[in-house]
Design an enzyme around this catalytic site. Sequence first.
Site, PDB file in Angstrom:
ATOM      1  N   CYS A 119       0.833  -1.212   0.000  1.00 23.46           N
ATOM      2  CA  CYS A 119       0.000   0.000   0.000  1.00 23.46           C
ATOM      3  C   CYS A 119       0.869   1.265   0.000  1.00 23.46           C
ATOM      4  CB  CYS A 119      -0.905  -0.006   1.239  1.00 23.46           C
ATOM      5  SG  CYS A 119      -1.861   1.499   1.389  1.00 23.46           S
TER       6      CYS A 119
HETATM    7  N1  MHO Z   1      -5.710  -1.922   3.470  1.00 23.24           N
HETATM    8  C1  MHO Z   1      -5.984  -0.694   2.799  1.00 23.24           C
HETATM    9  C2  MHO Z   1      -5.146  -0.567   1.574  1.00 23.24           C
HETATM   10  C3  MHO Z   1      -5.328   0.715   0.898  1.00 23.24           C
HETATM   11  S1  MHO Z   1      -4.034   0.992  -0.106  1.00 23.24           S
HETATM   12  C4  MHO Z   1      -4.246   2.442  -0.850  1.00 23.24           C
HETATM   13  C5  MHO Z   1      -7.443  -0.662   2.433  1.00 23.24           C
HETATM   14  O1  MHO Z   1      -7.971  -1.703   2.079  1.00 23.24           O
HETATM   15  O2  MHO Z   1      -8.036   0.389   2.494  1.00 23.24           O
HETATM   16  O3  MHO Z   1      -3.990  -0.037  -1.094  1.00 23.24           O
END
Ligand code: MHO
Length: 155
Positions: free
Chosen positions: A10
Amino acid sequence: MEKATFAAGCFWGIEDRFRKVKGVIDVQSGYTGGTVKNPTYEQVCSHTTGHAEAVEILFDPTKVTYEELLAIFWKIHDPTSWHRQGPDVGSQYRSAIFTHGPHQLESALRSKEALEKSGRFSSPIVTEIVPAGPFYRAEEYHQRYHEKHGGSCSL
Ligand code: MHO
């Protein structure tokens, strides 16, 4: 000024971490390594674009070296994790180094080899090392996400 492009899960946390490095001028969260032009977050999540969540770092090589950025990259994620970082699963969370020019390619390959030999990981390093292609800046709400939302990178 030089650019460095990394994918390590992420992008929120990765952007946040690199912004704290002295000599780093700017960091953008975005998408690269796929085939679709100007992808949206939703498209990237749907696995139809081939893109990874990535950060593009603009840095001053007289203040911080590419090798120092590589050392941080290896430290802030698990490079043995295939298409996954922690809870985030999918090819957009793959570990990758997108190199700008032959010097970066050589340094990236060398640092990966050194890490493999160090015995720090018991599983193989799965990080892709490939030449940088077009980088697409992500939606504004993804930029400086942790700063805006009071979170921070735990790594
Ligand atoms: N675990 C986070 C990841 C966001 S990232 C921008 C979510 O699912 O919001 O990939």
